[in-house]
Design a protein around this motif. Structure first.
Motif, short mmCIF file in Angstrom:
data_model
loop_
_atom_site.label_atom_id
_atom_site.label_comp_id
_atom_site.label_asym_id
_atom_site.label_seq_id
_atom_site.Cartn_x
_atom_site.Cartn_y
_atom_site.Cartn_z
N ILE A 1 89.68 57.30 25.63
CA ILE A 1 88.91 57.59 26.84
C ILE A 1 87.75 56.61 26.98
N THR A 2 87.07 56.33 25.89
CA THR A 2 85.97 55.36 25.91
C THR A 2 86.47 53.99 26.34
N SER A 3 87.62 53.58 25.81
CA SER A 3 88.17 52.26 26.15
C SER A 3 88.59 52.19 27.61
N ALA A 4 89.24 53.23 28.11
CA ALA A 4 89.67 53.24 29.51
C ALA A 4 88.46 53.20 30.44
N HIS A 5 87.45 53.98 30.10
CA HIS A 5 86.24 54.01 30.92
C HIS A 5 85.58 52.62 30.96
N ASN A 6 85.42 52.02 29.79
CA ASN A 6 84.71 50.73 29.72
C ASN A 6 85.56 49.57 30.22
N LEU A 7 86.89 49.74 30.24
CA LEU A 7 87.73 48.74 30.90
C LEU A 7 87.37 48.69 32.38
N LEU A 8 87.24 49.85 33.00
CA LEU A 8 86.87 49.89 34.41
C LEU A 8 85.49 49.26 34.62
N GLU B 1 97.27 59.12 36.73
CA GLU B 1 97.10 57.81 37.35
C GLU B 1 96.51 57.93 38.75
N GLN B 2 96.97 58.93 39.50
CA GLN B 2 96.42 59.11 40.84
C GLN B 2 94.94 59.45 40.79
N ARG B 3 94.56 60.33 39.87
CA ARG B 3 93.16 60.71 39.73
C ARG B 3 92.29 59.52 39.31
N ASP C 1 77.91 48.92 53.84
CA ASP C 1 78.04 49.91 54.91
C ASP C 1 78.25 51.32 54.36
N LYS C 2 78.08 51.48 53.04
CA LYS C 2 78.20 52.75 52.32
C LYS C 2 79.62 53.29 52.24
N SER C 3 80.60 52.47 52.58
CA SER C 3 81.99 52.90 52.38
C SER C 3 82.32 52.82 50.88
N PRO C 4 83.11 53.77 50.37
CA PRO C 4 83.36 53.82 48.92
C PRO C 4 84.34 52.76 48.45
N VAL C 5 84.16 52.34 47.22
CA VAL C 5 85.09 51.44 46.54
C VAL C 5 85.74 52.23 45.41
N PHE C 6 87.07 52.24 45.37
CA PHE C 6 87.81 53.05 44.41
C PHE C 6 88.31 52.20 43.24
N ALA C 7 88.61 52.86 42.14
CA ALA C 7 89.17 52.15 40.99
C ALA C 7 90.50 51.50 41.34
N ARG C 8 91.27 52.12 42.23
CA ARG C 8 92.56 51.53 42.63
C ARG C 8 92.36 50.23 43.41
N ASP C 9 91.18 50.08 44.09
CA ASP C 9 90.90 48.84 44.80
C ASP C 9 90.76 47.67 43.83
N LEU C 10 90.35 47.98 42.61
CA LEU C 10 90.22 46.97 41.57
C LEU C 10 91.50 46.81 40.75
N ALA D 1 92.74 48.92 38.74
CA ALA D 1 92.41 49.35 37.37
C ALA D 1 93.21 50.54 36.91
N ASP D 2 93.77 51.32 37.84
CA ASP D 2 94.37 52.61 37.48
C ASP D 2 95.58 52.47 36.58
N GLY D 3 96.39 51.43 36.76
CA GLY D 3 97.58 51.26 35.92
C GLY D 3 97.23 50.99 34.47
N ALA D 4 96.34 50.05 34.23
CA ALA D 4 95.95 49.71 32.85
C ALA D 4 95.22 50.86 32.18
N MET D 5 94.40 51.58 32.93
CA MET D 5 93.70 52.73 32.37
C MET D 5 94.68 53.82 31.95
N THR D 6 95.70 54.03 32.76
CA THR D 6 96.73 55.02 32.42
C THR D 6 97.46 54.63 31.14
N VAL D 7 97.73 53.33 30.99
CA VAL D 7 98.39 52.86 29.77
C VAL D 7 97.55 53.20 28.54
N LEU D 8 96.24 52.99 28.64
CA LEU D 8 95.36 53.30 27.51
C LEU D 8 95.33 54.80 27.20
N LEU D 9 95.59 55.62 28.21
CA LEU D 9 95.48 57.07 28.05
C LEU D 9 96.83 57.77 27.88
#
Length: 596
Positions: free
Chosen positions: A174-181, A257-259, A270-279, A281-289
């Motif tokens: 979990i620590t690795s996935a978080h810090n990867l992002l 992975e969706q979460r 403009d205060k619009s959100p940036v998501f992890a999927r925009d980067l 990152a979700d695929g590699a984080m899922t692999v770690l988890l």
């Protein structure tokens, strides 16, 4: 039986133990007491755990119908249950879900995890097929002051040392996935910032699984152009990571992975959100988890199965073990005994309003754990006087117990009180607790599981079965469609009994913006001190009319809740003046000493 206490320096955490007695020839460095003419050794938790006669983990799995090929072993005494096996359980009926919670914690001790383990053993003892589901301990409290989370005395899960330390590596994943992002965010900005991230509005911090107040607020990327763009950021403890919450609320890898992709890492100008999927990152984080999502199977001292998985703190997160572990256990047993962190005002409320709401779970009964000693402290008695009988202090402190029972009634789940026995308890004090429970339409059962294991908790096991057989009238405290701040007010007034519930204008505006963005239906996760119904940790008992001020809010879009931070609560704890790490060492033969 003898009692003894450990006073953990100036951190004001006092762990009293009904230490079971082991008749033996005492070693030179072992604490000993004389009982009549017999010299006995007072066994510590770690000594009892070390002496356990453990079964091979495959044998423990067989008790639940898990074949050896469906277990991923980590040594001889722990394993992960494979995702493929869990997927094949979907059409099986569910067992009964039992929640163990407690009064507000005090330095006198309550024993929630110990009672959870003991009750699971007790249900198995009387012939029921029961599984325990608890959280994994964080290294921060283990080396800080609170200690581990494997139970105690003769109501423990083993291997105790490994569970309290690195275990199967879930927290590291979990620590690795978080810090990867975290690394991907700064890397994206460094290479041109194509997404237009406003570096002033990056909300994603870094984490580590250790208490370190020096990292709460930092400036990163110093040292020149090649190190990136300097900005203010900080660290949280891993158990406060949104990824910890996501892992504990996800149903499977696809949901995980969706979460992860839904995590909001910051905002544009403009205060619009940036998501992890925009980067991306979700695929590699899922692999770690991938492996971390699979529940961990271990055993109790009595060789009964236990799933130990996930570990969010209840004072800063939702404080429950994973949905995957709980649902798996429900498919494999008749009764599942699980816990929610700290007092019922935090853990139980979040268990009902977040975990059960999100996972579609219906609890059948609740066990509310209390000790006479803790009730006396809630009644104003000093810690050094707790060994003296004081029925009046019990009666005054029982207001805390009564408040929790009343609150639990608002969720429609029947509750029973478990009095976790200490040798200093007198019959008059125990009778006082029982009378309070009876007045509120419940019942209090005296339990001796610490010293006697399952034999000391049979009465509670039978009572829980009676309660669980009733039709559950479970309901959450508030509806999804209520505004976010109204949900905060509902919890503060209905559970904490607060008067004024306030928030700065910026906090209210932030909540309103999230509602406009489609997040208004989310439940609220209150970050509050565990020591009191109020936001003041020194205010014990059952205060009313106190103020609750929300000083910060955080959107956990991936986990699916909004965090409301109150009082002086920190998402990165600090170490006490005398941390437990000072007393942890390797003894003769390389054995770990000092864990508790």
């Amino acid at each position: 039986m003898l009692g003894w206490s450990i006073w953990c320096g100036s951190a004001r955490r006092w762990k009293n133990r009904n230490r079971p007695l082991v008749t033996s020839v005492a070693e030179d460095d072992a604490p000993t007491k004389a009982l009549g003419e017999t010299q006995v050794t007072v066994a510590s938790d770690i000594e009892i755990a070390r002496a356990a006669r453990k079964l091979p983990i495959q044998t423990v799995g067989e008790k639940l119908g898990i074949d050896a090929d469906s277990l991923i072993p980590f040594g001889h005494d722990k394993a992960k249950i494979s995702a493929g096996f869990i997927d094949r359980l979907k059409d099986r009926p569910d067992g009964k879900l039992i929640l163990v919670t407690a009064i507000n914690p005090t330095p006198a001790g309550e024993g929630k995890t110990t009672t959870t383990v003991g009750l699971g053993d007790g249900l198995n003892r009387i012939g029921k097929r029961a599984v325990i589901c608890i959280r994994e301990p964080s290294l921060g409290p283990c080396f800080g002051v609170k200690g581990g989370a494997a139970g105690g005395g003769y109501a423990q899960v083993v291997p105790m040392e490994e569970i309290n330390l690195h275990f199967t590596g879930d927290f590291h994943a979990i620590t690795s996935a978080h810090n990867l992002l975290s690394a991907l965010i700064d890397n994206h900005v460094y290479w041109g910032n194509e997404l237009g991230i406003d570096t002033r509005r990056i909300t994603w911090r870094r984490v580590m699984d250790m208490n370190d107040r020096a990292l709460r607020e930092i400036v990163s990327s110093l040292g020149g152009v090649s190190n990136g763009y300097p900005r203010e950021t900080g660290f949280d403890i891993t158990v406060a990571s949104e990824i910890m919450a996501i892992l504990c609320l996800a149903n499977d890898l696809a949901d995980l992975e969706q979460r992860l992709g839904n995590i909001i890492i910051g905002y544009r100008r403009d205060k619009s959100p940036v998501f992890a999927r925009d980067l991306k990152a979700d695929g590699a984080m899922t692999v770690l988890l991938k492996e971390a999502l699979q529940p961990n199977l271990v055993q109790t001292l009595e060789n009964n199965p236990a799933l130990v998985h996930g570990g969010p703190f209840a004072n800063i997160a939702h404080g429950c073990n994973s949905v995957v572990a709980t649902k798996t256990a429900l498919k494999l047993s008749d009764y599942v005994v699980t816990e929610a962190g700290f007092g019922a005002d935090l853990g139980a409320e979040k268990f009902f309003d977040i975990k059960c709401r999100k996972a579609g779970l219906t609890p059948s009964a609740v066990v509310l754990v209390a000790t006479v000693r803790a009730l006396k402290m809630n009644g104003g008695m000093a810690k050094e006087d707790l060994g003296q009988e004081n029925v009046e202090a019990v009666r005054l402190g029982a207001a805390n117990l009564a408040r929790h029972l009343e609150n639990l009634g608002k969720f429609g789940v029947p509750a029973v009180v478990a009095i976790n026995h200490f040798v200093s308890d007198t019959q008059a004090e125990v009778d006082c607790v029982k009378a309070v429970a009876t007045e509120l339409g419940s019942e209090a059962v005296l339990c001796h599981h610490w010293a006697k294991g399952s034999a000391g908790i049979e009465e509670l096991a039978h009572k829980v079965i009676q309660l669980a057989e009733k039709d559950s009238k479970f309901s959450t405290l508030y509806a999804d469609e209520l505004p976010l701040f109204t949900k905060v007010e509902t919890i503060a007034r209905e559970i904490y009994r607060a008067g004024a519930v306030t928030a700065d204008k910026a906090v209210r505006q932030q909540l309103a913006e999230w509602e406009m963005q489609g997040y208004g239906h989310l439940p609220v996760c209150m970050a509050k001190t565990q020591y009191s119904f109020s936001t003041d940790p020194t205010l014990r008992g059952a205060p009313v009319g106190h103020g609750v001020h929300v000083r910060e809010v955080r959107l956990s879009a991936g986990a699916g809740f909004v965090v409301a931070i109150t009082g002086e609560i920190m998402t990165m704890p600090g170490l006490p003046r005398s941390p437990s790490s000072e007393r942890i060492f390797l003894g003769q033969g390389g054995q770990i000493e000092g864990l508790f």
